[in-house]
Design an enzyme around this catalytic site. Structure first.
Site, PDB file in Angstrom:
ATOM      1  CD  GLU A  86      -6.099   4.583   4.440  1.00 14.38           C
ATOM      2  OE1 GLU A  86      -5.399   3.743   3.850  1.00 14.38           O
ATOM      3  OE2 GLU A  86      -5.651   5.445   5.214  1.00 14.38           O
ATOM      4  CG  HIS A 143      -4.184  10.332   2.466  1.00 14.17           C
ATOM      5  ND1 HIS A 143      -5.288  10.229   3.288  1.00 14.17           N
ATOM      6  CD2 HIS A 143      -3.355   9.328   2.825  1.00 14.17           C
ATOM      7  CE1 HIS A 143      -5.135   9.187   4.103  1.00 14.17           C
ATOM      8  NE2 HIS A 143      -3.967   8.625   3.838  1.00 14.17           N
ATOM      9  CG  ASP A 151      -5.819  -0.348   3.367  1.00 12.90           C
ATOM     10  OD1 ASP A 151      -5.858  -1.578   3.545  1.00 12.90           O
ATOM     11  OD2 ASP A 151      -4.945   0.387   3.848  1.00 12.90           O
ATOM     12  CB  THR A 208      -6.052   7.547   1.237  1.00  8.76           C
ATOM     13  OG1 THR A 208      -5.942   6.501   2.188  1.00  8.76           O
ATOM     14  CG2 THR A 208      -7.415   8.184   1.315  1.00  8.76           C
ATOM     15  CE  LYS A 258      -3.650   2.015   7.229  1.00  7.12           C
ATOM     16  NZ  LYS A 258      -4.371   2.858   6.257  1.00  7.12           N
ATOM     17  NE  ARG A 294       4.113  12.852  11.295  1.00  2.00           N
ATOM     18  CZ  ARG A 294       3.541  12.044  10.398  1.00  2.00           C
ATOM     19  NH1 ARG A 294       3.186  10.826  10.754  1.00  2.00           N
ATOM     20  NH2 ARG A 294       3.355  12.435   9.158  1.00  2.00           N
ATOM     21  CD  GLU A 316      -5.385   2.713  -0.408  1.00  2.00           C
ATOM     22  OE1 GLU A 316      -4.510   2.149  -1.090  1.00  2.00           O
ATOM     23  OE2 GLU A 316      -5.314   2.843   0.820  1.00  2.00           O
ATOM     24  CE1 TYR A 319      -0.129   8.374   4.414  1.00  2.02           C
ATOM     25  CE2 TYR A 319       2.062   9.337   4.286  1.00  2.02           C
ATOM     26  CZ  TYR A 319       0.832   9.240   4.901  1.00  2.02           C
ATOM     27  OH  TYR A 319       0.573  10.010   6.018  1.00  2.02           O
ATOM     28  NE  ARG A 365      -7.935   6.403   9.239  1.00  2.00           N
ATOM     29  CZ  ARG A 365      -7.161   6.209   8.175  1.00  2.00           C
ATOM     30  NH1 ARG A 365      -5.902   5.809   8.316  1.00  2.00           N
ATOM     31  NH2 ARG A 365      -7.649   6.391   6.963  1.00  2.00           N
ATOM     32  CD  GLU A 416      -7.521  12.519   3.925  1.00  2.00           C
ATOM     33  OE1 GLU A 416      -6.936  13.345   3.210  1.00  2.00           O
ATOM     34  OE2 GLU A 416      -7.727  11.333   3.563  1.00  2.00           O
ATOM     35  CE1 TYR A 426       1.577   6.972  14.384  1.00  2.00           C
ATOM     36  CE2 TYR A 426       2.778   6.797  12.325  1.00  2.00           C
ATOM     37  CZ  TYR A 426       2.299   7.561  13.363  1.00  2.00           C
ATOM     38  OH  TYR A 426       2.556   8.904  13.381  1.00  2.00           O
ATOM     39  CD  GLN A 439      -3.220   4.228  10.612  1.00  2.00           C
ATOM     40  OE1 GLN A 439      -4.425   4.210  10.393  1.00  2.00           O
ATOM     41  NE2 GLN A 439      -2.348   4.769   9.777  1.00  2.00           N
ATOM     42  CG  ASP A 466      -2.090   0.911   1.087  1.00  2.00           C
ATOM     43  OD1 ASP A 466      -2.380   1.339  -0.053  1.00  2.00           O
ATOM     44  OD2 ASP A 466      -2.733   1.223   2.107  1.00  2.00           O
ATOM     45  CB  THR A 505      -7.497  -4.878   2.163  1.00  2.00           C
ATOM     46  OG1 THR A 505      -6.609  -4.548   3.235  1.00  2.00           O
ATOM     47  CG2 THR A 505      -7.327  -3.870   1.030  1.00  2.00           C
TER      48      THR A 505
END
Lengths: 401, 401
Positions: A189, A123, A223, A333, A243, A132, A191, A118, A227, A347, A234, A230, A116, A247
């Protein structure tokens, strides 16, 4: 023009002809090609000698056919087009067509490795802000290489499979210790996934120019992402249980050959990429719709992605890693710049802070038990036609207690 | 006692009987069990009716046999033990034994999903210091869950496979931009891998008590790592090309049943883990040796790992993710507390700052072209015997230009 009774604007006309696997109702598994609202039984077609692909069309997954490589993919596609357009074949083909409504789609290929990426600038920036807060959202490496990671191949499921809400550890920043329980922030997600056909050799990188020879086709991918799991797990090795529970992919693999008219210029990149990532900047004008319990909540545009699938393939193999028939790599995504173009609900609702209202007045932040999420997509086809993708639909079941 | 002419201290006596696949020299692929310096041809054994496992022993990989589950694993092991100890079978078995030196080991199973954990407290602390200098080396989640990620299953190779030095992007902290080229910090990771046999159902977590029913056996793993590629790419989604070029595994899968006498108490954990991770604290006294071009440079002790394989399995499936026959999950680098017990060269040479001297006087920081790295291991067997693992050996070839 096909001899079938199909509207000119049918997104599954002869210009598309996606491949899949289906259960005709007896518990068996067969390969088929979708044409309009019907499925052409490819196993039967090869058995009666109307097409020849070394018996690979009589397998239960697309993998053996994928392994044959581009010359066979083209030859079989050309032959199917001939069979479905020349009325001389009508009487022999018609008995091999089954109504889509009477079959059950199966996972079309056995997934080798699932990667996967990114690759949406929007995104990555949005997620950086949400995960963060206070830090620079885009990390220094992002514009230099297509960031990606390996997902769980064994939990890739076909559209229509119910999704059990995952449980796991989560720890809000202000809590002393983690707790275990059903995810409270279940997300999607949206995709686009690329299905590798031909195998490459270990130790021999592919280039961006190899994309067309090695990639067979395209599926839509949801996907699913927890959250809260994660966020806690992560660091430092990346997403794992947040995740790996499921999927979902669409049941029909749209051949790359059906997307020739969907090619559009991909965004220019700055700074310039290293030579091994230089490419022709070809994107695909795939327009996704995200439907949440009946309401279209977003329309993510695939064409705007910063990293192209050709660059992803070159990067994926730059270290000598090999690819196999059935490998799947997804774009990451797909999020456009506007709020109604994002490919995830974290989002769309900005981490749950800004709920969305569905058509019937209900509000949502993350996915609730019983909700159904459907992804669909179209792309421009030849001569004003539209290429349809199979939908990716999944309904959420309550967590196992 | 076996009727074969085997020393009592042979680490591949009847108390071990690991399974593998081999090419007898004609390009075919057969399953076998290792006994001393010979291989018992399991395909032939089943064909002549001396053992029965639904024809799975005549497959080219162990996967169909793994899928049969624990009752069959036990029955076949008991039967092999009988055939190799009762002299009445000697004349029928002897023709089915091939000298190990005359066959070529093959990858014993098709790898489903490959998960790599990070379960050594010492290793995680050391890597934290090296990759994130100045910060707290152990992240807050580490003692609450076994951190792990998915690796690339398609590039798992059998012992003896040459490893091409990977190229990729790397950017020293003081450089303005990344460059592309052969890794300058090629490393190893000495690990113990667990081979899943039985399949579980999607949406249904396993518990720590399910370990013995679902895990078939154990291999040694060398998870080759390009530290310069890894350092630049791994934020925020984890290791990718720094690891995905190759992972070597030993050719012989040691059944869990052969390791009953190797069970030792695993370290106590503090803080207490969440209930789904509570287990009986059973570790395995597997003693690894790391040999660098002929010099033993380290002896990593597996018994000290903080997270047990039972906890890893429970965590891996806690979110409902399913496992399949052939799934492989590795412990993560096995590092003991002392410098001569670490499982990676970045730890052994402290990021290259403290070179090691080989027996012939050469010094090394990371792995150089032409170097051979070999992992071996033993564990206590029943009645004072020793259980041997197949070696994991890999020689480095220069990067592709």
């Amino acid at each position: 023009m096909t001899w079938l009774d199909l509207a000119a604007d049918d997104p599954f006309g002869v210009h598309n002809l996606p491949y899949g696997a289906f259960d005709p109702g007896d518990g068996s598994r067969r390969l088929g090609a979708r044409i309009g609202g019907q499925v052409l039984d490819l196993a039967a077609l090869e058995r009666v000698g109307l097409v020849e692909a070394h018996s690979t069309l009589q397998a239960t997954t697309l993998n053996p056919f994928l392994a044959l490589g581009r010359p066979y993919w083209t030859a079989v596609r050309d032959r199917l087009t001939e069979l479905l357009t020349d009325p001389a074949f009508r009487d022999r083909i018609q008995p091999l067509l089954l109504p889509l409504a009477e079959v059950t789609p199966q996972l079309p290929f056995e997934v080798g490795d699932y990667v996967d990426f990114y690759s949406s600038l929007t995104h990555a920036t949005n997620l950086g802000r949400l995960f963060r807060p206070g830090a620079e959202p885009l990390l220094p490496n992002w514009r230099h290489l297509p960031i990606g990671y390996h997902g769980r191949a064994g939990t890739v499921v076909v559209s229509g499979t119910d999704i059990v809400r995952p449980s796991g550890q989560r720890k809000p920043p202000d809590a002393d210790a983690p707790t275990f329980g059903p995810s409270r922030c279940l997300d999607i997600e949206a995709e686009v996934g690329f299905v590798v056909g031909a195998a490459s050799s270990l130790g021999r990188p592919l280039t961006t120019k190899d994309f067309h020879e090695y990639v067979f086709g395209v599926v839509l991918v949801n996907d699913w992402s927890a959250r809260d799991l994660q966020a806690w797990e992560y660091q430092p090795l990346g997403p794992f249980l947040g995740k790996s529970f499921a999927t979902s992919v669409s049941a029909w693999v749209v051949p790359l050959d059906a997307l020739a008219s969907a090619r559009v210029p991909a965004p220019q990149q700055s700074p310039l990429v290293l030579p091994y990532l230089a490419d022709e900047r070809i994107g695909y004008d795939i327009r996704i719709e995200v439907v949440w319990d009946g309401t279209v909540v977003s329309r993510p545009p695939f064409s705007g992605l910063y990293w192209t699938p050709a660059q992803q393939l070159a990067h994926l193999t730059a270290n000598g890693a090999s690819v196999r028939p059935g490998d799947l790599y997804a774009s990451g995504t797909v999020s456009g710049r506007e709020r109604d173009q994002v490919g995830s609900f974290i989002e769309l609702t900005w981490g749950g802070a800004e709920p969305v209202t569905l058509a019937d007045g209900r509000t949502r932040t993350f996915v609730e038990d019983g909700d159904t999420v459907t992804l669909t997509a179209t792309a421009p086809g030849p001569d004003g036609t539209v290429v349809g993708f199979g939908e990716v639909v999944g309904r959420i079941l309550p967590a196992v207690s």
